[in-house]
Design a protein around this motif. Sequence first.
Motif, PDB file in Angstrom:
ATOM      1  N   THR A 103     -43.760 -12.565   6.158  1.00 34.63           N
ATOM      2  CA  THR A 103     -43.936 -11.201   5.645  1.00 34.63           C
ATOM      3  C   THR A 103     -42.600 -10.627   5.177  1.00 34.63           C
ATOM      4  N   ALA A 104     -41.560 -10.852   5.994  1.00 34.05           N
ATOM      5  CA  ALA A 104     -40.226 -10.357   5.630  1.00 34.05           C
ATOM      6  C   ALA A 104     -39.716 -11.049   4.373  1.00 34.05           C
ATOM      7  N   ILE A 105     -39.960 -12.368   4.281  1.00 38.86           N
ATOM      8  CA  ILE A 105     -39.501 -13.116   3.108  1.00 38.86           C
ATOM      9  C   ILE A 105     -40.179 -12.597   1.850  1.00 38.86           C
ATOM     10  N   GLY A 106     -41.459 -12.239   1.953  1.00 41.09           N
ATOM     11  CA  GLY A 106     -42.159 -11.689   0.792  1.00 41.09           C
ATOM     12  C   GLY A 106     -41.472 -10.437   0.278  1.00 41.09           C
ATOM     13  N   GLY A 107     -41.072  -9.565   1.201  1.00 40.39           N
ATOM     14  CA  GLY A 107     -40.358  -8.363   0.783  1.00 40.39           C
ATOM     15  C   GLY A 107     -38.992  -8.686   0.218  1.00 40.39           C
ATOM     16  N   GLU A 108     -38.309  -9.663   0.855  1.00 40.61           N
ATOM     17  CA  GLU A 108     -36.985 -10.045   0.371  1.00 40.61           C
ATOM     18  C   GLU A 108     -37.061 -10.668  -1.017  1.00 40.61           C
ATOM     19  N   SER A 115     -35.614 -10.513  -6.312  1.00 41.74           N
ATOM     20  CA  SER A 115     -36.024 -10.713  -7.704  1.00 41.74           C
ATOM     21  C   SER A 115     -35.694  -9.469  -8.530  1.00 41.74           C
ATOM     22  N   GLY A 116     -35.963  -8.295  -7.956  1.00 44.74           N
ATOM     23  CA  GLY A 116     -35.647  -7.060  -8.675  1.00 44.74           C
ATOM     24  C   GLY A 116     -34.157  -6.930  -8.944  1.00 44.74           C
ATOM     25  N   LYS A 117     -33.367  -7.246  -7.918  1.00 43.18           N
ATOM     26  CA  LYS A 117     -31.909  -7.169  -8.100  1.00 43.18           C
ATOM     27  C   LYS A 117     -31.428  -8.141  -9.169  1.00 43.18           C
ATOM     28  N   LEU A 118     -31.958  -9.373  -9.091  1.00 36.67           N
ATOM     29  CA  LEU A 118     -31.516 -10.392 -10.057  1.00 36.67           C
ATOM     30  C   LEU A 118     -31.947 -10.016 -11.473  1.00 36.67           C
ATOM     31  N   GLN A 119     -33.154  -9.487 -11.603  1.00 40.98           N
ATOM     32  CA  GLN A 119     -33.604  -9.056 -12.923  1.00 40.98           C
ATOM     33  C   GLN A 119     -32.750  -7.886 -13.443  1.00 40.98           C
ATOM     34  N   GLN A 120     -32.436  -6.997 -12.524  1.00 34.71           N
ATOM     35  CA  GLN A 120     -31.579  -5.878 -12.910  1.00 34.71           C
ATOM     36  C   GLN A 120     -30.190  -6.368 -13.304  1.00 34.71           C
ATOM     37  N   ASN A 121     -29.646  -7.311 -12.563  1.00 38.46           N
ATOM     38  CA  ASN A 121     -28.339  -7.879 -12.902  1.00 38.46           C
ATOM     39  C   ASN A 121     -28.378  -8.558 -14.271  1.00 38.46           C
ATOM     40  N   ARG A 122     -29.497  -9.280 -14.486  1.00 38.77           N
ATOM     41  CA  ARG A 122     -29.620  -9.938 -15.795  1.00 38.77           C
ATOM     42  C   ARG A 122     -29.647  -8.897 -16.921  1.00 38.77           C
ATOM     43  N   GLN A 123     -30.440  -7.880 -16.698  1.00 41.13           N
ATOM     44  CA  GLN A 123     -30.527  -6.840 -17.734  1.00 41.13           C
ATOM     45  C   GLN A 123     -29.178  -6.144 -17.935  1.00 41.13           C
ATOM     46  N   ASN A 124     -28.515  -5.854 -16.828  1.00 33.45           N
ATOM     47  CA  ASN A 124     -27.195  -5.231 -16.932  1.00 33.45           C
ATOM     48  C   ASN A 124     -26.188  -6.164 -17.610  1.00 33.45           C
ATOM     49  N   TYR A 125     -26.307  -7.443 -17.265  1.00 33.98           N
ATOM     50  CA  TYR A 125     -25.418  -8.433 -17.903  1.00 33.98           C
ATOM     51  C   TYR A 125     -25.656  -8.453 -19.403  1.00 33.98           C
ATOM     52  N   GLU A 126     -26.916  -8.525 -19.769  1.00 36.91           N
ATOM     53  CA  GLU A 126     -27.246  -8.583 -21.191  1.00 36.91           C
ATOM     54  C   GLU A 126     -26.774  -7.311 -21.926  1.00 36.91           C
ATOM     55  N   ALA A 127     -26.960  -6.179 -21.232  1.00 36.04           N
ATOM     56  CA  ALA A 127     -26.525  -4.926 -21.873  1.00 36.04           C
ATOM     57  C   ALA A 127     -25.006  -4.895 -22.046  1.00 36.04           C
ATOM     58  N   THR A 128     -24.314  -5.338 -21.023  1.00 36.09           N
ATOM     59  CA  THR A 128     -22.843  -5.370 -21.102  1.00 36.09           C
ATOM     60  C   THR A 128     -22.388  -6.409 -22.114  1.00 36.09           C
ATOM     61  N   TYR A 129     -23.082  -7.556 -22.107  1.00 36.90           N
ATOM     62  CA  TYR A 129     -22.764  -8.599 -23.080  1.00 36.90           C
ATOM     63  C   TYR A 129     -22.942  -8.064 -24.498  1.00 36.90           C
ATOM     64  N   SER A 130     -24.055  -7.383 -24.679  1.00 37.22           N
ATOM     65  CA  SER A 130     -24.307  -6.827 -26.025  1.00 37.22           C
ATOM     66  C   SER A 130     -23.234  -5.803 -26.397  1.00 37.22           C
ATOM     67  N   GLN A 131     -22.835  -5.016 -25.404  1.00 40.62           N
ATOM     68  CA  GLN A 131     -21.800  -4.016 -25.663  1.00 40.62           C
ATOM     69  C   GLN A 131     -20.491  -4.671 -26.090  1.00 40.62           C
ATOM     70  N   PHE A 132     -20.084  -5.724 -25.378  1.00 40.83           N
ATOM     71  CA  PHE A 132     -18.818  -6.411 -25.690  1.00 40.83           C
ATOM     72  C   PHE A 132     -18.902  -7.148 -27.027  1.00 40.83           C
ATOM     73  N   THR A 133     -19.959  -7.883 -27.188  1.00 44.39           N
ATOM     74  CA  THR A 133     -20.057  -8.662 -28.428  1.00 44.39           C
ATOM     75  C   THR A 133     -20.218  -7.755 -29.641  1.00 44.39           C
ATOM     76  N   GLN A 134     -20.945  -6.665 -29.442  1.00 49.06           N
ATOM     77  CA  GLN A 134     -21.109  -5.736 -30.568  1.00 49.06           C
ATOM     78  C   GLN A 134     -19.779  -5.077 -30.935  1.00 49.06           C
ATOM     79  N   GLN A 135     -19.023  -4.771 -29.888  1.00 48.99           N
ATOM     80  CA  GLN A 135     -17.700  -4.175 -30.160  1.00 48.99           C
ATOM     81  C   GLN A 135     -16.812  -5.152 -30.928  1.00 48.99           C
ATOM     82  N   ILE A 136     -16.847  -6.414 -30.549  1.00 49.28           N
ATOM     83  CA  ILE A 136     -16.022  -7.424 -31.245  1.00 49.28           C
ATOM     84  C   ILE A 136     -16.528  -7.605 -32.675  1.00 49.28           C
ATOM     85  N   ARG A 137     -17.821  -7.630 -32.853  1.00 45.43           N
ATOM     86  CA  ARG A 137     -18.363  -7.804 -34.205  1.00 45.43           C
ATOM     87  C   ARG A 137     -17.999  -6.592 -35.093  1.00 45.43           C
ATOM     88  N   ASP A 138     -18.059  -5.427 -34.480  1.00 46.18           N
ATOM     89  CA  ASP A 138     -17.675  -4.243 -35.262  1.00 46.18           C
ATOM     90  C   ASP A 138     -16.205  -4.306 -35.669  1.00 46.18           C
TER      91      ASP A 138
END
Length: 219
Positions: free
Chosen positions: A176-181, A186-209
């Motif tokens: 039961t505890a593992i299910g919650g964990e 998963s939520g944290k990792l998905q959030q990290n991925r999204q944050n990574y992608e957003a930051t990646y886009s920010q950096f790469t877009q700045q360089i492209r600009d």
Amino acid sequence: MPEPDDSLGRKILGFFIKDEPAAPGQPAPPQAPTSAAPAQAPLPPGSLDARFAEHFANVLAKNNLPGPDYFEFREALRGLAGLELSESKQFQAAWASFKALGGSTDVAQLTNTANQYLTVLSQDREAFGKSVETAIAERVGGLQNEQQKLQGENEALARQLTEIQQRIAANAERLTAIGGEITEQSGKLQQNRQNYEATYSQFTQQIRDDLAKITQHLR
């Protein structure tokens, strides 16, 4: 010529066990059981057992003393059982018949031989008692050992079952505890991925600009 043991044993058996009267038209039952006799219902404790009656008769037959003795007197007495004589007259007539067969004229011959047969039966009883005690020690003792072994195994299995049930309960709680964990991680990792992608886009877009502006302004 002496009688065979089997014949004498059956005769002796007849001295002590009276035959049951046969039903009309039916043959009389044998004096002693045979191996071909049908199985009978178990006797209640303390009953006269035909097997032991035959055994005692055979013991007495094997230990029959030579010459006329108590058994010949007993046979003569049994032959008078159907006559309408008093007990005293039956014994006196049997005693006369016994002496006529060449038996001793001393009554002590009867009592002495009868007591010898009592001794023989007493010795057989003692041996039988010892054999019963030995059988009880072997059979009942073996069953008691098996009983203790099975009780010990059941107790061990019960302890193992308790431990298994405790482990199952602990595992269920952990699951039961593992299910919650899993949901949390998963939520944290998905959030990290999204944050990574957003930051990646920010950096790469700045360089492209910057590259676009370099190309535009520094040619």
